[in-house]
Design a protein around this motif. Structure first.
Motif, mmCIF file in Angstrom:
data_model
loop_
_atom_site.group_PDB
_atom_site.id
_atom_site.type_symbol
_atom_site.label_atom_id
_atom_site.label_comp_id
_atom_site.label_asym_id
_atom_site.label_seq_id
_atom_site.Cartn_x
_atom_site.Cartn_y
_atom_site.Cartn_z
ATOM 1 N N LEU A 57 19.285 40.776 31.275
ATOM 2 C CA LEU A 57 18.450 39.582 31.431
ATOM 3 C C LEU A 57 18.707 38.920 32.782
ATOM 4 C CD1 LEU A 57 16.406 37.592 30.314
ATOM 5 C CD2 LEU A 57 18.286 36.373 29.177
ATOM 6 N N THR A 106 12.354 45.618 24.891
ATOM 7 C CA THR A 106 13.351 44.724 25.496
ATOM 8 C C THR A 106 13.073 44.518 26.980
ATOM 9 O OG1 THR A 106 14.993 45.512 23.905
ATOM 10 C CG2 THR A 106 15.818 44.359 25.858
ATOM 11 N N SER A 110 12.229 40.920 28.346
ATOM 12 C CA SER A 110 13.127 40.323 29.348
ATOM 13 C C SER A 110 12.336 39.814 30.547
ATOM 14 C CB SER A 110 14.167 41.357 29.807
ATOM 15 O OG SER A 110 14.966 41.787 28.730
ATOM 16 N N CYS A 113 10.418 36.648 29.426
ATOM 17 C CA CYS A 113 11.309 35.483 29.301
ATOM 18 C C CYS A 113 11.778 34.997 30.671
ATOM 19 C CB CYS A 113 12.500 35.837 28.414
ATOM 20 S SG CYS A 113 12.087 35.997 26.667
ATOM 21 N N TYR A 143 14.857 34.438 23.247
ATOM 22 C CA TYR A 143 15.103 35.810 23.687
ATOM 23 C C TYR A 143 15.854 36.618 22.629
ATOM 24 C CZ TYR A 143 16.896 39.648 26.573
ATOM 25 O OH TYR A 143 17.225 40.891 27.060
ATOM 26 N N LYS A 174 23.175 39.904 20.922
ATOM 27 C CA LYS A 174 22.385 39.565 22.110
ATOM 28 C C LYS A 174 22.618 38.113 22.527
ATOM 29 C CE LYS A 174 20.291 43.596 21.850
ATOM 30 N NZ LYS A 174 20.687 44.715 22.727
ATOM 31 N N VAL A 178 24.091 37.044 26.151
ATOM 32 C CA VAL A 178 23.391 36.164 27.097
ATOM 33 C C VAL A 178 24.253 34.951 27.440
ATOM 34 C CG1 VAL A 178 21.399 34.632 27.361
ATOM 35 C CG2 VAL A 178 21.099 36.923 26.407
ATOM 36 N N THR A 182 24.752 35.870 31.264
ATOM 37 C CA THR A 182 23.522 35.631 32.034
ATOM 38 C C THR A 182 23.604 34.409 32.941
ATOM 39 O OG1 THR A 182 22.256 36.638 30.247
ATOM 40 C CG2 THR A 182 21.034 35.351 31.874
#
Length: 754
Positions: A57, A106, A110, A113, A143, A174, A178, A182
């Motif tokens: 991401l 995905t 991604s 988002c 997400y 996930k 993130v 991220t």
């Protein structure tokens, strides 16, 4: 035309990115936080965090080349495929097809988002506090939720229990991926090259070390206590969340004190540690209580992430605002040049020479009045650029600079500074202008603000003294020149007293007659002469022009003085109506500041509208230096006065004879030859030649000539031979109070009528 070599280089660069970032995703794919999950009898080993999901991401948010993003997803899918084949004993099955569809979804999700969170952005655009709301709603909630729902699609090839288990695993894995990777990675990447924010108050390094040490000791003692009281002999678990407030303080210190790279690394590692510590709790998530407990922990981790990010961003913005404000205080707001505060900070560092120059540019007020602040700012910047290779320039005020030498050995530095400024032409509204420089130089010893301020004051006094005497060479002094200080204090006192006299209308007018040379032996034809101004101080004593003219002009009050003289003159004339018919020509002086002042022009026209004399009986005198220095402004005002019927005279003619070309642009009726040339004209030397040339110029301009300072008959005789038409001086009468002159004129008129 497309450059194929450039395309190839960019492609190679993109391939390198794919290999590096994709390889990192493969490595993170192998970093699990293991726990065992049991849903409806379906037991499986799982990982509580997918670090590669957070990295993917982040790549979608940062990388503008979508081919690189797709390549990273492809490598990650390849790694997942290899592991899946290993578990399935290298027998391809429907799970691989489902995995391919899942990774393709995905990738698209991604990118969507990332776009909703307004990424990727142009280089230089950084993370802002308002981005946290979008990241919390989209990155931390929407997400992972959509990916978990997509994971539920495995029910098409498996059981519903496995689908629920898969959706559960994917949401938390996930989400934690993130949270841990991220946002810290995005911030750290975008903050490269920016200065590290620093906390100035309460930031000593000892207290976070002590708090961290206490946290470790507390955890160790908690383990000992649990070992002593655990009846079943089970291994005790560290519950780091029980110490989250102490952890919050330690982490907060890191956000405030560490660079962006290390602060984000500390935040990411702390979150990873916390996720690892709650892995045991995830094993009970199949029960309602365990599931909501895991949601509660997830919420706390997200709050910790957002709180630390908000703290870091707020501190960064505060730091940059303080730096920007500090930088702005070191520069003049109009010109953008360093100011006196910057000078004080500069002298704290090593200097080439402990010497300071003060540069004063004459007539810069004309730039402001005639062309505006933008032209003045351009002129000041042009001057600074012209000197930047030999001195450091610090802007003090309109047309004034403090200068520091850049080199230690330069004997003629200050002379070169003067030469560069003197020969520089400045574009002012399309017209070339030259500003006369005056320079004072003072030495100093020390770096304290008081020492530097004293040096600036001493050098400025010397510069203003140089301007007063018209000296175009540097003036040197040391810091202890007390005579200079006394002179400056006296000038300030005189300026203050003169302003008080003006505003209280303590103005006294004197009058010196002007005669036609043809009428010297006969009767004068009416009252003709020049009005001279005197001021009364608080004690009622007369102040000579030598005391108040220079201070008033230095204070920028020349126009105020001229208006006061016109008002006083009209008041006296109205009080002597009998003398008005005999007033042939009354001359009034105007300063250079009046020529450049629009407000003066408006006020003067208002006064002239109520003049007791006809306009043809008024003459306005302007010095040659002021008229030539302000040619554009002078031409406009003098042309308007001449159109009303007034006469225009150029005073002190001969002091600026190099400017005859500009003088040609002015409306001139009378030229008054400067008295310094008239005094010795009878000796038939250089002054005689100057007067002769002045008469020739006046004749060419069609102007009447007036000679000042005529004090003896020999001078008068010589002037008559040269063709001078009018004379003024003590030979014909010293200045007398105008009120007496008007009274005598009225009395003589009454006798004549009788």
């Amino acid at each position: 035309m497309v450059d194929h070599a450039d395309i190839q280089a960019r492609g190679l660069h993109g391939s390198t990115k794919v290999l590096l970032l994709g390889g990192l995703c493969l490595l993170l794919q192998q970093v699990p936080i293991s726990y065992r999950i049991d849903f409806f009898g379906e037991q499986a080993d799982a990982s509580l965090i997918h670090l590669h999901a957070g990295l993917l991401l982040a790549i979608a948010m940062l990388e503008r080349d979508r081919r690189v993003v797709a390549g990273c997803f492809l490598l990650t899918f390849a790694g997942w495929t290899g592991r899946q084949l290993y578990f399935d004993q290298w027998q391809p099955g429907p799970v691989l097809a489902w995995g391919a569809a899942s990774y393709l979804f995905t990738l698209g999700w991604s990118l969507v988002c990332a776009q909703w969170m307004r990424w990727p952005r142009a280089p230089g655009q950084r993370v802002q506090r308002r981005d946290l709301i979008r990241f919390a709603a989209i990155g931390l909630l929407l997400y992972p939720l959509a990916l978990s729902l997509a994971g539920f699609s495995i029910a098409a090839i498996s059981t519903s229990a496995l689908a629920i288990s898969s959706a559960f695993q994917m949401f938390f894995a996930k989400q934690f991926g993130v949270a841990v990777v991220t946002l810290p990675l995005v911030v750290a990447w975008r903050e490269r090259g920016y200065p590290t924010p620093r906390l100035d108050v309460g930031s000593h390094w000892m207290w976070p070390v002590m708090l961290g040490t206490g946290l470790v000791l507390s955890l160790w003692m908690a383990v000992l206590v649990r070992q002593a009281y655990m009846a079943d002999g089970a291994a005790p678990r560290l519950v780091l969340m029980d110490y989250r407030f102490a952890l919050l303080l330690v982490l907060g210190w890191g956000m405030l004190r560490l660079s962006s790279r290390w602060a984000m690394a500390a935040l990411s590692l702390t979150l990873l540690l916390l996720v690892g510590m709650v892995a045991g709790t995830a094993e009970y998530a199949n029960s309602p209580v365990g599931f909501f407990n895991l949601l509660h922990i997830t919420l706390e981790l997200n709050i910790l992430l957002l709180a630390m990010m908000y703290l870091w961003l707020t501190n960064r913005d505060r730091f940059e605002l303080a730096e920007r404000l500090s930088s702005e205080t070191l520069r003049d707001q109009i010109t953008g040049l360093p100011n006196l505060k910057a000078l004080r900070e500069r002298v704290a560092r090593p200097l080439a020479r402990t010497e300071l120059g003060y540069l004063l540019l004459d007539q810069t007020d004309t730039l402001v009045a005639g062309f505006g602040l933008d032209t003045q700012a351009q002129a000041m910047n042009a001057t600074a650029r012209r000197l930047e290779d030999i001195v450091e320039t610090y802007y003090v005020g309109t047309g004034q600079f403090a200068l520091l030498p850049k080199f230690s050995r330069d004997a003629d530095l200050w002379e070169r500074v003067m030469a560069r400024v003197e020969h520089a032409e400045i574009d002012a509204g399309g017209q070339p202008m030259r500003l006369l420089p005056y320079l004072g130089v003072a030495a100093f010893n020390g770096t304290q603000a008081s020492v530097i301020d004293a040096a600036v004051v001493a050098a400025s006094h010397l510069a203003f003294e140089a301007r007063h005497h018209g000296e175009l060479r540097p003036r040197y002094s040391d810091i202890g020149d007390t005579q200079l200080r006394r002179t400056h204090r006296r000038q300030l006192h005189d300026a203050t007293e003169a302003l008080a006299s003006l505003r209280n209308e303590r103005v006294v007018l004197y009058f010196q007659p002007i005669r036609e040379l043809a009428d010297v032996e006969g009767e004068p034809r009416g009252l003709m002469g020049e009005v001279l101004c005197r001021l009364l101080d608080e004690r009622g004593e007369i102040m000579s022009p030598a005391r108040f003219m220079a201070p008033l002009e230095a204070a920028g009050r020349g126009a105020e003085l001229d208006l006061a003289v016109v008002r006083a003159l009209f008041r006296l004339l109205r009080k002597s109506p009998a003398a008005l018919p005999h007033c042939r020509e009354i001359a009034i002086n105007l300063t250079g500041q009046s020529l450049a002042s629009m407000s003066f022009q408006v006020e003067l026209r208002t006064l002239l509208a109520g003049s007791p004399l006809p306009m043809s009986a008024l003459c306005f005198e302007v010095t040659e230096t002021a008229a030539i220095s302000n040619t554009a402004a002078a031409s406009h005002l003098l042309a308007d006065l001449r159109a009303l019927g007034c006469h225009i005279a150029i005073d002190d003619f001969g002091t600026g004879m190099q400017s005859f070309a500009r003088l040609r642009e002015l409306p001139v009726d009378i030229i008054k030859i400067d008295g310094s040339f008239v005094r010795n004209v009878a000796q038939l030397g250089k002054d005689h030649a100057v007067v002769q040339a002045s008469v020739a110029v006046a004749t060419a301009f069609g102007a009447i000539t007036v000679a000042e300072f005529v004090e003896d008959e020999a001078t008068e005789h010589c002037l008559r031979q040269l063709g001078v038409q009018r004379v003024q001086g003590y030979l014909y009468g010293a200045p007398r109070p105008l009120v007496d002159v008007l009274a005598e004129t009225a009395a003589e008129a009454a006798v004549f009528r009788s």
